[in-house]
Design an enzyme around this catalytic site. Sequence first.
Site, PDB file in Angstrom:
ATOM      1  N   THR A  24       0.809  -1.202   0.000  1.00 46.57           N
ATOM      2  CA  THR A  24       0.000   0.000   0.000  1.00 46.57           C
ATOM      3  C   THR A  24       0.852   1.265   0.000  1.00 46.57           C
ATOM      4  O   THR A  24       1.929   1.296   0.551  1.00 46.57           O
ATOM      5  CB  THR A  24      -0.949  -0.037   1.202  1.00 46.57           C
ATOM      6  N   CYS A  25       0.334   2.288  -0.635  1.00 44.99           N
ATOM      7  CA  CYS A  25       1.091   3.543  -0.743  1.00 44.99           C
ATOM      8  C   CYS A  25       0.149   4.712  -0.953  1.00 44.99           C
ATOM      9  O   CYS A  25       0.171   5.375  -1.959  1.00 44.99           O
ATOM     10  CB  CYS A  25       2.079   3.466  -1.895  1.00 44.99           C
TER      11      CYS A  25
END
Lengths: 241, 539
Positions: free
Chosen positions: B358-359
């Site tokens: 995730t980012c």
Amino acid sequence: MKLTTVTGLRSEIFVPITPPPVWTPLKKPLRECRIAFITAGGIHQKRQKPFNTAGDFSYREIPSSIPTSELMVTHGGFDNSDINKDVNAMFPLDRLRELRDEGFIGSLADTMYGFMGGGGNVEKFKEETGPAIAQSLKEQGVDIVVCTGGCGTCHRSAVVVERACEAAGMSTVIIAALPPIARQQGAPRISAPHVPIGSNAGEPNNKEMQTAILKDTLNLVVSMEHFGEMATLPYEYRHNV
Amino acid sequence: MSMSKEKAAAHANEPAVLCCQRPKGTVISEADLEDPTIFVDLEDSGLLTIPEGSLTVGEVLGRKLAADTDALTAVQAAMLESGAPAADLGTAAAGPKSGIASAGAKREDVVIRSLTHKYYAVDDVSIGDSTSFASGRLTIDGSLAKKALASSLLVKKVEMDVIRPDGDRHIAINTIMDVMPVAVKRTGRMGEGETAVLDRVVFCLTGVDENGVQIHEFGSCDGYLDERVAFGRPGAPDSGDIIVRVNVVIAANTGMERRGPLAAHTACDVIVDAVRSVLKASGEAPSYTRGYRDVRRHGLPRVAIVKEIMGQGAMHDNILLPNEPAGVMGGQKNVDLGNVPVMLSANEVRDGGIHALTCIGPATKETTRHYFREPLVHALAEDDELDLVGVVFIGSPQVNDEKMYVSERLGAWIEALDLDGAIVTTEGFGNNHIDFAGNIAAIGSRGVPVVGVTYAGYQGQLVVGNEYMDAMVEINKDAKGFENEVLSCSSICPEDAERARLMLKAKMAGIPVAPAERRWSQGVIDANQKLAAGLTAGR
């Protein structure tokens, strides 16, 4: 059984309540109305400066006569592949022109607007962006403003601008991929097809679905009678990323 | 709008404002008073001013008005007749207190599984002709970059270098997609047996596409390393860590499609895996060891942590239970699992059971290292007043209907687990706050005390809410409340975990948590932190 506790704690995050109603009833049949489309989903012309994906309250003019091949997306909050395939999935300009040509609606505003609502500064959208867009659309004689959000905070920003338009005397509706946000932020009218964020206006390259969502949404502006009404539309598209 | 008795009690210490015009002689009740939660809106629109010295709700209830008084007037002492006593709303002063949650069953601790982490200090890292680890010196075979390149057609270039803590940290970096520990199982499955871990070194994955576009979504931490990392956060490199930087270039325009970032993580894992192999076989003596146990504490309140992870493709994915700690290979992808809740034990989380893709913006994302050192999981697992039954990972789907579906499945689990309390955390902000609100409602509506933990600050202020979100912990660390694009800045720290734990215990013990102020306030957070620190010191 003992729990070590204290008194005097206070919850640290405010949970929002919906803002007061804003409402402009539609007074004409659709075939006489001038329509504008705006989106918080990061659509702009390829020749324009891209949005800052970390938060941006500026907006871009999109002429309603522009070929959709000259539009693009700059948005970091969702998978862009659907819009990359077909910009109408977020900003259904081709469909709007078809509806105008067939006489379903009266005319289109010459200038429409794209902004990137993700992480949008609420105050700036409320004080500057919303009123500016509302004023321009009002001056163009717009009767109905249709909008799409994009990601979660885009829906927030979209509704802030939508409410400014409603307050300026235009009937507005949001095609919401995330109806709970639109409702909580005080959207006057909510149209809710079963679509993912990133293709808020319907499946890419699915002309029938995009047209149907747009037509049903415009019909809702005619039929809805109260602030905050929401209608679920019978169209479903799942984006399997 | 007037208030209910419950609402008046909850707002006993807020200013008392008449909601409507009231005649002389009115004995003030909650029905005569305005709801304090809308004061900010009223003040903003110029309808209300609250002068210094205004009385509180608790101070005016039961008192008599000395004259006719207008609506939206903040009540002052001079406006009241003297004599009548204020109603008792139990406004107890703040301070430590021990509460009894409920009469418990028989106390018994059962150790379910034990895990040993053996740490090996790394004094230097270099790139060489082969991979080896001896006497604190790690050498990484430079040709591994080529092998990593071959892992996917989408990967166009892989570079690797070493950034030392004593050298210049003011160096240009592409956006950091992940920070990973190097750990390998020696015996047992994930969460039990023995794991070897390299100390004082981490891998940092950075990346761009062929057009030079940073692989990021909501904000990027490309820039200078020393400026774009909150060193020392659970998910970030520590200031003394050696950083092995793996920079990956992927095919043009695939940075925001699911396959692109996954290819970058897979390529990086090829290199890390080669280091794992030499660590696994190393005969070196460990520098120190740490033991972790999953303990069923029968007879204590049963609690769970619900960690919301992203599940919308692109970088919004997480890999559950890979073959090796913090790895990629062999793991299950949250998106493919349909974002449904999956239970891990505390030890499985602490042994590297989650690899993060995730980012959603660097400051609020949880990296792979964050899960490896998750402070809330650790705090609750080690708390001898609680029985932590497990850590639920639940995705945040792209479609609203699916969001409701997974939240309801969570509710069914919570019910079946017969819990006494739960803490829900999320990362990032925006649409995932729908899931956050939905997950909290799924728990709270079943009568289970629940606490929410998230970044909201200014930029991420909640877009949805419900009545069960009445005990919330803010993890923002940016002075202005923004996603400031500094890696791991506004992620869960040990202090946040302390406040969350304390809030949960208060709720479970029936001690009121006062309603939030209308706007994000660091003062509220600091005051809660002070209460938590006072308790820790008093132990």
